[in-house]
Scaffold this active site. Structure first.
Site, PDB file in Angstrom:
ATOM      1  N   ALA A  67      23.716  18.947  40.889  1.00 17.87           N
ATOM      2  CA  ALA A  67      24.216  17.931  39.959  1.00 17.87           C
ATOM      3  C   ALA A  67      24.834  18.640  38.762  1.00 17.87           C
ATOM      4  CB  ALA A  67      23.058  17.062  39.492  1.00 17.87           C
ATOM      5  N   GLY A 111      21.467  19.063  44.204  1.00 19.37           N
ATOM      6  CA  GLY A 111      22.222  17.953  44.789  1.00 19.37           C
ATOM      7  C   GLY A 111      23.160  18.405  45.899  1.00 19.37           C
ATOM      8  N   GLU A 134      15.566  22.196  40.929  1.00 17.10           N
ATOM      9  CA  GLU A 134      15.321  21.220  39.856  1.00 17.10           C
ATOM     10  C   GLU A 134      14.092  21.570  39.031  1.00 17.10           C
ATOM     11  OE1 GLU A 134      15.968  20.514  43.020  1.00 17.10           O
ATOM     12  OE2 GLU A 134      17.621  19.074  43.091  1.00 17.10           O
TER      13      GLU A 134
HETATM   14  N1  COA Z   1      26.148  21.942  36.535  1.00 18.19           N
HETATM   15  C1  COA Z   1      27.115  22.178  35.639  1.00 18.19           C
HETATM   16  N2  COA Z   1      27.778  23.355  35.577  1.00 18.19           N
HETATM   17  C2  COA Z   1      27.435  24.304  36.454  1.00 18.19           C
HETATM   18  C3  COA Z   1      26.439  24.133  37.419  1.00 18.19           C
HETATM   19  C4  COA Z   1      25.780  22.865  37.448  1.00 18.19           C
HETATM   20  N3  COA Z   1      24.849  22.586  38.338  1.00 18.19           N
HETATM   21  N4  COA Z   1      26.319  25.270  38.154  1.00 18.19           N
HETATM   22  C5  COA Z   1      27.224  26.126  37.653  1.00 18.19           C
HETATM   23  N5  COA Z   1      27.902  25.566  36.633  1.00 18.19           N
HETATM   24  C6  COA Z   1      28.982  26.145  35.829  1.00 18.19           C
HETATM   25  C7  COA Z   1      28.443  27.166  34.841  1.00 18.19           C
HETATM   26  O1  COA Z   1      27.963  26.518  33.673  1.00 18.19           O
HETATM   27  C8  COA Z   1      29.674  27.982  34.591  1.00 18.19           C
HETATM   28  O2  COA Z   1      30.538  27.251  33.741  1.00 18.19           O
HETATM   29  P1  COA Z   1      31.279  28.007  32.489  1.00 18.19           P
HETATM   30  O3  COA Z   1      32.122  29.070  33.155  1.00 18.19           O
HETATM   31  O4  COA Z   1      32.073  26.914  31.843  1.00 18.19           O
HETATM   32  O5  COA Z   1      30.180  28.576  31.665  1.00 18.19           O
HETATM   33  C9  COA Z   1      30.348  28.018  35.964  1.00 18.19           C
HETATM   34  O6  COA Z   1      29.833  26.892  36.679  1.00 18.19           O
HETATM   35  C10 COA Z   1      30.055  29.265  36.764  1.00 18.19           C
HETATM   36  O7  COA Z   1      28.633  29.408  36.870  1.00 18.19           O
HETATM   37  P2  COA Z   1      27.846  30.736  36.441  1.00 18.19           P
HETATM   38  O8  COA Z   1      26.441  30.339  36.117  1.00 18.19           O
HETATM   39  O9  COA Z   1      28.610  31.481  35.406  1.00 18.19           O
HETATM   40  O10 COA Z   1      27.915  31.560  37.808  1.00 18.19           O
HETATM   41  P3  COA Z   1      26.864  32.658  38.301  1.00 18.19           P
HETATM   42  O11 COA Z   1      27.485  33.278  39.500  1.00 18.19           O
HETATM   43  O12 COA Z   1      26.451  33.545  37.198  1.00 18.19           O
HETATM   44  O13 COA Z   1      25.557  31.841  38.750  1.00 18.19           O
HETATM   45  C11 COA Z   1      24.370  30.049  39.854  1.00 18.19           C
HETATM   46  C12 COA Z   1      25.628  30.942  39.838  1.00 18.19           C
HETATM   47  C13 COA Z   1      24.599  29.005  40.969  1.00 18.19           C
HETATM   48  C14 COA Z   1      23.131  30.860  40.179  1.00 18.19           C
HETATM   49  C15 COA Z   1      24.203  29.352  38.488  1.00 18.19           C
HETATM   50  O14 COA Z   1      25.451  28.777  38.118  1.00 18.19           O
HETATM   51  C16 COA Z   1      23.177  28.250  38.476  1.00 18.19           C
HETATM   52  O15 COA Z   1      21.995  28.531  38.474  1.00 18.19           O
HETATM   53  N6  COA Z   1      23.637  26.969  38.459  1.00 18.19           N
HETATM   54  C17 COA Z   1      22.752  25.825  38.337  1.00 18.19           C
HETATM   55  C18 COA Z   1      22.109  25.495  39.665  1.00 18.19           C
HETATM   56  C19 COA Z   1      21.143  24.351  39.509  1.00 18.19           C
HETATM   57  O16 COA Z   1      20.128  24.440  38.842  1.00 18.19           O
HETATM   58  N7  COA Z   1      21.476  23.234  40.186  1.00 18.19           N
HETATM   59  C20 COA Z   1      20.606  22.088  40.242  1.00 18.19           C
HETATM   60  C21 COA Z   1      20.918  21.092  39.222  1.00 18.19           C
HETATM   61  S1  COA Z   1      19.749  19.769  39.264  1.00 18.19           S
END
Ligand code: COA
Length: 260
Positions: A67, A111, A134
């Site tokens: 999400a 999600g 989550e």
């Molecule tokens: N919601 C909103 N934005 C998200 C996102 C999410 N679930 N997952 C990634 N992004 C965004 C980041 O904020 C970043 O945006 P920015 O460049 O404007 O700062 C961009 O996507 C790239 O992500 P980044 O975290 O820089 O990449 P990474 O390779 O370092 O890490 C992940 C990848 C997937 C490990 C990390 O993005 C992450 O943990 N995301 C959240 C996953 C999550 O908890 N999802 C469940 C939500 S309930």
């Protein structure tokens, strides 16, 4: 097909490919993705030329990273509950009458995993990673994660994923039964479309009924399930496609199914 801001839809023969198109946000599911995705699926449901839908994410890094967390700020229980209503992408996919396949090309988190779970088949690339993270945000899955995941891979494995939020790799997901097939990223699209194309040649009404019957198995006890199966089996005997399938077999030719 309408023009969308957060998704794209293309067609290859009888297969439609719906791509979540927010690669700079790792294809996170914003409310707009849900709204546009549901709208696109409504169009694809009505399109008789489309027999199978494949859902994927843009780019080579992520299928869907969950999400859109930025939208969680300011949400109250009431507004959040209203967002996760019956017309979420998850529920729309789950009740979609045609087969839906997730083509998982990277991160499949939160999600994203719930969306993949709502699909009928899941095909992934070797770099795919799966999790229900989550718990790390102080919440729990709300799009079917605890329910569909548990039914698919069993309580022990699902519990560990939901309690730790840890990622599992493609091999582990395959071993758990979460994933049907794994391919190198460069082959993922071709292999997925091959399988989608094969399914798209089958009788559409039988596909719909087979999907309904298989899904009913995890929502009923065995006696109810067996009764539902025989009812759906009997419905097939009212279709032109059943006549065509049987005639084609007896005449030793390939059937041409019309969805009637
Ligand atoms: N919601 C909103 N934005 C998200 C996102 C999410 N679930 N997952 C990634 N992004 C965004 C980041 O904020 C970043 O945006 P920015 O460049 O404007 O700062 C961009 O996507 C790239 O992500 P980044 O975290 O820089 O990449 P990474 O390779 O370092 O890490 C992940 C990848 C997937 C490990 C990390 O993005 C992450 O943990 N995301 C959240 C996953 C999550 O908890 N999802 C469940 C939500 S309930």
């Amino acid at each position: 097909m309408s023009n969308y801001e957060t998704i794209t839809v293309e067609k290859e023969g009888k297969v439609a490919i719906l791509t979540i198109n927010r690669p700079d946000k790792l294809n996170a599911l914003s409310s707009m993705v849900h709204i546009e995705g549901v709208e696109a699926l409504d169009e694809l449901r009505a399109d008789e030329g489309v027999r199978v839908v494949v859902i994927t994410g843009a780019g080579e890094k992520s299928f869907i990273a969950g999400a859109d967390i930025s939208e969680f700020e300011g949400k109250t229980p009431i507004t959040q509950r209203a967002t996760f209503n019956e017309r979420t992408l998850f529920n729309t996919i789950d009740s979609f009458p045609k087969p839906v396949m997730a083509m998982v090309n990277g991160f499949c988190l939160g999600g994203g995993n719930e969306l993949a779970l709502a699909c009928d088949l899941r095909i992934c690339s070797e770099n795919a990673r799966f999790s229900q993270p989550e718990i790390n945000l102080g919440i729990i899955p709300g799009g079917g994660g605890t329910q569909r995941l548990t039914r698919l891979i069993g309580e022990g494995r699902s519990m560990e994923m939901c309690l730790t939020g840890d990622m599992i790799d493609a091999e582990t997901a395959h071993r758990f039964g979460l994933i049907n097939h794994i391919y190198p990223l460069a082959e993922l699209r071709q292999k997925t479309l091959e399988l989608a194309g094969k399914i798209a040649e089958k009788a559409p009404i039988a596909l719909q009924l087979a999907k309904e019957a298989v899904k009913f198995a995890s929502r009923s006890n065995l006696d109810e399930g067996l009764r539902r199966e025989v009812d759906l089996f009997a419905i097939c005997f009212s279709t032109e496609d059943k006549k065509e399938g049987v005639s084609a077999f007896l005449e030793k030719r390939k059937p041409e199914f019309k969805g009637k």
